[in-house]
Motif scaffolding. Structure first.
Motif, mmCIF file in Angstrom:
data_model
loop_
_atom_site.group_PDB
_atom_site.id
_atom_site.type_symbol
_atom_site.label_atom_id
_atom_site.label_comp_id
_atom_site.label_asym_id
_atom_site.label_seq_id
_atom_site.Cartn_x
_atom_site.Cartn_y
_atom_site.Cartn_z
ATOM 1 N N ALA A 172 0.817 -1.197 -0.037
ATOM 2 C CA ALA A 172 0.096 -0.090 -0.001
ATOM 3 C C ALA A 172 0.877 1.353 0.088
ATOM 4 N N ALA A 173 2.361 1.044 0.331
ATOM 5 C CA ALA A 173 2.952 2.257 0.426
ATOM 6 C C ALA A 173 3.669 2.507 -0.767
ATOM 7 N N LEU A 174 3.394 1.547 -1.886
ATOM 8 C CA LEU A 174 4.013 1.803 -3.213
ATOM 9 C C LEU A 174 3.284 2.833 -4.149
ATOM 10 N N ASP A 175 3.858 3.462 -5.062
ATOM 11 C CA ASP A 175 3.166 4.149 -6.097
ATOM 12 C C ASP A 175 2.743 3.223 -7.042
ATOM 13 N N THR A 176 1.852 3.767 -8.220
ATOM 14 C CA THR A 176 1.275 3.227 -9.186
ATOM 15 C C THR A 176 2.605 2.668 -10.088
ATOM 16 N N ARG A 177 3.370 3.353 -10.216
ATOM 17 C CA ARG A 177 4.432 2.949 -11.386
ATOM 18 C C ARG A 177 5.158 1.869 -10.730
ATOM 19 N N THR A 178 5.672 1.853 -9.615
ATOM 20 C CA THR A 178 6.462 0.839 -8.809
ATOM 21 C C THR A 178 5.532 -0.527 -8.874
ATOM 22 N N THR A 179 4.234 -0.448 -8.549
ATOM 23 C CA THR A 179 3.448 -1.555 -8.480
ATOM 24 C C THR A 179 3.392 -2.162 -9.923
ATOM 25 N N ASP A 180 3.213 -1.282 -10.876
ATOM 26 C CA ASP A 180 3.124 -1.875 -12.198
ATOM 27 C C ASP A 180 4.467 -2.476 -12.813
ATOM 28 N N LEU A 181 5.429 -2.028 -12.317
ATOM 29 C CA LEU A 181 6.669 -2.507 -12.696
ATOM 30 C C LEU A 181 7.061 -3.818 -11.988
ATOM 31 N N VAL A 182 6.598 -4.008 -10.934
ATOM 32 C CA VAL A 182 6.550 -5.492 -10.069
ATOM 33 C C VAL A 182 5.610 -6.424 -11.014
ATOM 34 N N GLY A 183 4.604 -6.071 -11.589
ATOM 35 C CA GLY A 183 3.993 -6.760 -12.389
ATOM 36 C C GLY A 183 4.431 -6.956 -13.689
ATOM 37 N N TRP A 184 5.030 -6.021 -14.321
ATOM 38 C CA TRP A 184 5.706 -6.251 -15.424
ATOM 39 C C TRP A 184 6.827 -7.356 -15.204
ATOM 40 N N CYS A 185 7.699 -7.218 -14.240
ATOM 41 C CA CYS A 185 8.595 -8.183 -13.960
ATOM 42 C C CYS A 185 8.162 -9.571 -13.762
ATOM 43 N N ARG A 186 6.915 -9.782 -13.204
ATOM 44 C CA ARG A 186 6.257 -11.139 -12.841
ATOM 45 C C ARG A 186 5.641 -11.714 -14.251
ATOM 46 N N SER A 187 5.464 -10.972 -15.176
ATOM 47 C CA SER A 187 4.965 -11.418 -16.423
ATOM 48 C C SER A 187 6.135 -11.839 -17.394
#
Length: 437
Positions: free
Chosen positions: A220-235
């Motif tokens: 919940a402390a992460l910004d949107t871009r960092t959250t999206d990047l974590v998802g990009w890595c996972r994919s």
């Protein structure tokens, strides 16, 4: 080293460093790097510095999202930062022993009991990479500024300039690395960023040398871009884990472990950052980790030293530790992770002066003594940059030299206890070399 926090100028000023670029100038050329293993909006630029006599490469890198002009600016600024670490200022120095200097009336010296200390085993090694500080040995001293007392203070020149020329045997007691260097158009912000890097490197060293089981960053402390990047890595079959590496100083620091099961050479890499907010630190740590595989693969595997003791070039230990056969060295970050509650941190102030005051207050409360050294050269001043070297010897240095980890520095035992890691503070040091690059 991978790109770090550097100046973010107003949009109208992104060409202000172009005066550094010429075939015979500080920067010979600058251009965008093409890559296939990073997100499409990720812009990565490289500035190739000149080769002053006696100096190694002065290359700089800049990365941003969808902003090539800013990435170019940051790459130029990093070359400027590295240039500030060369022994080119010609500043006044005093040649004396500590015992001689401290007896001079009106002279204030940075106290030797604050300096990092290696273990007896490190000093006794046949190929030792550091020597104990000798208060009776003549060394060179430079003048810095103590922002707590607002007075001048003399410190060993090897701490003030990590590329100091003609190093004497008695001057090999301090780590020679770019920790604490920063450039900015605002001198106060340069001091803030230099101190932030000192805190970040201290957190890196404590985490690795004491194998601290860090808590995860609260999603919940992460910004949107960092959250999206974590998802990009996972994919793309990359597992990105973000940890809260904030120490007893309370300055937000994030640590990232990036695992690629399909990559034997860059199987596990790390990144870290300190920032005014934990969200900002996490985003920068992730970006640094995502750049690391390219850094690892840039050098052929057979070009690496065969033994850890032979590793002396920046990047050697990072490439060594990234190999799949060394994956177990990072398990302390993951074992029992589900039982560690996520954390968030209070931010530092946005305004440079307020942020500097907050950093100085926390260092003073911890009994530490920071020193600021002006490393601004004529070339940097002409384009409006101030270069600062922040020196905080009480903090644990992040050493990239496997035979000089400064494992006897009191910070290694005191800080983990203050952070609640009692078991880790009493355990032995991590035998694996530092994986940062």
């Amino acid at each position: 080293m991978t790109p770090r926090q550097l100046p973010v100028p107003p949009r109208a000023d992104v060409t202000s460093l172009d005066g550094l670029v010429s075939p015979l100038g500080l920067v010979k050329r600058v251009g965008e790097l093409r890559h296939t293993c990073l997100p499409g909006g990720y812009r990565l630029w490289k500035a190739e510095g000149g080769r002053p006599v006696g100096a190694g490469p002065l290359d700089g890198g800049g990365r941003t999202w969808d902003d090539p002009e800013l990435a170019r600016f940051v790459a130029l600024a990093e070359v400027a930062e590295r240039y500030a670490g060369l022994d080119v200022l010609g500043e006044p120095r005093v040649d004396a022993s500590y015992d001689e200097l401290v007896r001079q009336p009106g002279i204030d010296c940075l106290e030797p009991w604050r300096y990092p200390v290696c273990t007896p085993e490190e000093y006794a090694h046949p190929r030792a990479q550091a020597t104990p500080f000798d208060p009776a040995a003549r060394i060179r001293w430079s003048c810095g500024y103590d922002p707590l007392t607002r007075r001048s203070v003399w410190l060993p020149s090897v701490m003030a300039c990590y590329h100091m020329a003609d190093l004497r045997p008695a001057e090999r007691f301090a780590p020679r690395i770019s920790t604490g260097y920063a450039v900015h158009t605002d001198p106060v912000e340069a001091a803030v960023r230099g101190l932030l890097e000192c805190v970040e490197r201290d957190a890196n060293a404590l985490t690795w040398q004491r194998r601290l089981p860090l808590p995860p960053v609260d999603p919940a402390a992460l910004d949107t871009r960092t959250t999206d990047l974590v998802g990009w890595c996972r994919s793309r079959f990359l597992d990105a884990r973000l940890f809260d590496a904030t120490t007893d100083l309370g300055v937000p620091v994030a640590y990232c472990l990036l695992t690629a099961e399909h990559d034997r050479r860059a199987h596990r890499v790390v990144g870290s950052a300190a920032d005014r907010t934990l969200a900002g630190a996490a985003g920068k740590a992730l970006g640094e980790a995502m750049s690391a595989p390219t850094f690892v693969h840039h050098v052929a595997e057979d070009e690496l030293p065969g033994a850890v003791a032979d590793m002396a070039t920046v990047g050697d230990t990072a490439r060594y530790m990234a190999r799949v056969e060394h994956a177990e060295a990072f398990d302390f970050l993951l074992d029992g992770l589900a039982d560690r509650p996520p954390s968030s941190r209070a931010p530092l102030p946005d305004a440079p002066r307020a942020a500097l005051d907050a950093l100085l207050e926390r260092l003073a409360e911890a009994g530490m003594r920071p020193v600021l050294v002006d490393r601004t050269t004529r070339e940097l001043a002409e384009v409006g940059l101030t270069a600062v070297n922040a020196v905080v010897p009480d903090l644990q240095p992040m050493s990239l030299r496997p035979l000089a980890t400064f494992g006897a520095h009191r910070r290694l035992s005191e800080a983990p206890r203050r952070m609640g890691y009692v078991t880790q503070a009493e355990s032995g040091l991590n035998p694996w070399p530092q994986p940062m690059g």
